[in-house]
Design a protein around this motif. Structure first.
Motif, PDB file in Angstrom:
ATOM      1  N   PRO A  53       8.564 -29.068-106.443  1.00 46.05           N
ATOM      2  CA  PRO A  53       7.959 -28.088-105.735  1.00 46.05           C
ATOM      3  C   PRO A  53       8.285 -28.028-104.264  1.00 46.05           C
ATOM      4  O   PRO A  53       7.964 -26.549-103.780  1.00 46.05           O
ATOM      5  N   VAL A  54       9.158 -29.206-103.499  1.00 46.20           N
ATOM      6  CA  VAL A  54      10.108 -28.285-102.327  1.00 46.20           C
ATOM      7  C   VAL A  54      10.983 -26.840-102.950  1.00 46.20           C
ATOM      8  O   VAL A  54      10.538 -25.726-101.925  1.00 46.20           O
ATOM      9  N   LEU A  55      11.809 -27.001-104.034  1.00 48.40           N
ATOM     10  CA  LEU A  55      12.264 -26.809-103.891  1.00 48.40           C
ATOM     11  C   LEU A  55      11.996 -25.201-104.559  1.00 48.40           C
ATOM     12  O   LEU A  55      11.954 -23.522-104.714  1.00 48.40           O
ATOM     13  N   ASP A  56       9.831 -25.313-105.807  1.00 56.42           N
ATOM     14  CA  ASP A  56       9.635 -24.233-105.539  1.00 56.42           C
ATOM     15  C   ASP A  56       9.620 -22.906-104.661  1.00 56.42           C
ATOM     16  O   ASP A  56       9.239 -21.485-104.304  1.00 56.42           O
ATOM     17  N   ILE A  57       8.778 -23.727-103.745  1.00 52.27           N
ATOM     18  CA  ILE A  57       8.930 -23.081-102.835  1.00 52.27           C
ATOM     19  C   ILE A  57       9.574 -22.228-101.378  1.00 52.27           C
ATOM     20  O   ILE A  57       9.751 -20.921-101.169  1.00 52.27           O
ATOM     21  N   LEU A  58      11.027 -23.137-101.300  1.00 50.23           N
ATOM     22  CA  LEU A  58      12.143 -22.922-101.127  1.00 50.23           C
ATOM     23  C   LEU A  58      12.486 -20.939-101.708  1.00 50.23           C
ATOM     24  O   LEU A  58      13.232 -20.073-100.761  1.00 50.23           O
ATOM     25  N   SER A  59      12.704 -21.224-103.038  1.00 49.94           N
ATOM     26  CA  SER A  59      13.036 -19.985-104.285  1.00 49.94           C
ATOM     27  C   SER A  59      12.044 -18.732-103.539  1.00 49.94           C
ATOM     28  O   SER A  59      12.322 -17.884-103.605  1.00 49.94           O
ATOM     29  N   VAL A  60      10.940 -19.514-103.263  1.00 44.86           N
ATOM     30  CA  VAL A  60       9.754 -18.199-103.164  1.00 44.86           C
ATOM     31  C   VAL A  60      10.325 -17.863-101.665  1.00 44.86           C
ATOM     32  O   VAL A  60       9.839 -16.341-101.428  1.00 44.86           O
ATOM     33  N   LEU A  61      10.104 -17.978-100.237  1.00 47.10           N
ATOM     34  CA  LEU A  61      10.280 -17.886 -99.549  1.00 47.10           C
ATOM     35  C   LEU A  61      12.030 -17.129 -98.901  1.00 47.10           C
ATOM     36  O   LEU A  61      11.754 -16.303 -98.920  1.00 47.10           O
ATOM     37  N   ILE A  62      13.065 -17.918-100.125  1.00 43.14           N
ATOM     38  CA  ILE A  62      14.340 -16.628-100.024  1.00 43.14           C
ATOM     39  C   ILE A  62      13.827 -15.523-100.292  1.00 43.14           C
ATOM     40  O   ILE A  62      14.840 -14.438-100.140  1.00 43.14           O
TER      41      ILE A  62
END
Length: 147
Positions: free
Chosen positions: A13-22
């Protein structure tokens, strides 16, 4: 008796949020446009010791919209001063532009101008005055610190 500790951290879930923010940051960086005004130090350069200041037009913007125009270092003018009275909306832009054009026509070698706003003068008015000076072929438009 020893207990076995087996702990797994789920970082998906942290990687999902990070990819959306990028992706969001990349898209907003493409759409962002920065507005700039090219200014330089028009008077007081220390690179040439003993050099005279060029003829200049000083524009003092008061907080109520009154504009004071004064010529400095123009030998023929002897520190000519003029003012543009404010209107109910603030700065009288038509009168200001006509006076700037008249000064520019009378002294064609006048290419330097300094805008000096008072402490509570409108930022938009300062930028608009600088635009009018640039439009009237003032090459060296400077901004003086608050006086």
């Amino acid at each position: 008796m020893k207990k076995e500790l087996n702990f797994e951290l789920n970082i998906l879930p942290v990687l999902d949020i990070l990819s959306v923010l990028i992706c969001f940051l990349l898209l907003t960086a493409v759409w962002m446009q920065l507005g700039t005004i090219d200014t330089k130090q028009a008077i007081g350069d220390n690179s040439t010791a003993g050099a005279k200041n060029p003829p200049s037009l000083w524009v003092v913007l008061q907080k109520d919209g009154t504009v004071q125009l004064s010529l400095r270092d123009v030998p023929q003018a002897k520190n000519l001063e003029d003012s543009v009275a404010k209107t109910a909306q603030g700065v009288n832009w038509n009168t200001l532009e006509s006076k700037i054009q008249a000064l520019r026509n009378k002294w064609p070698d006048l290419k330097t101008s300094i805008v000096r706003p008072e402490a509570r003068a409108s930022y938009g008015d300062v930028i608009r005055i600088m635009d009018q000076l640039k439009k009237n072929q003032f090459d060296g438009v400077g901004l003086s610190p608050l006086g």
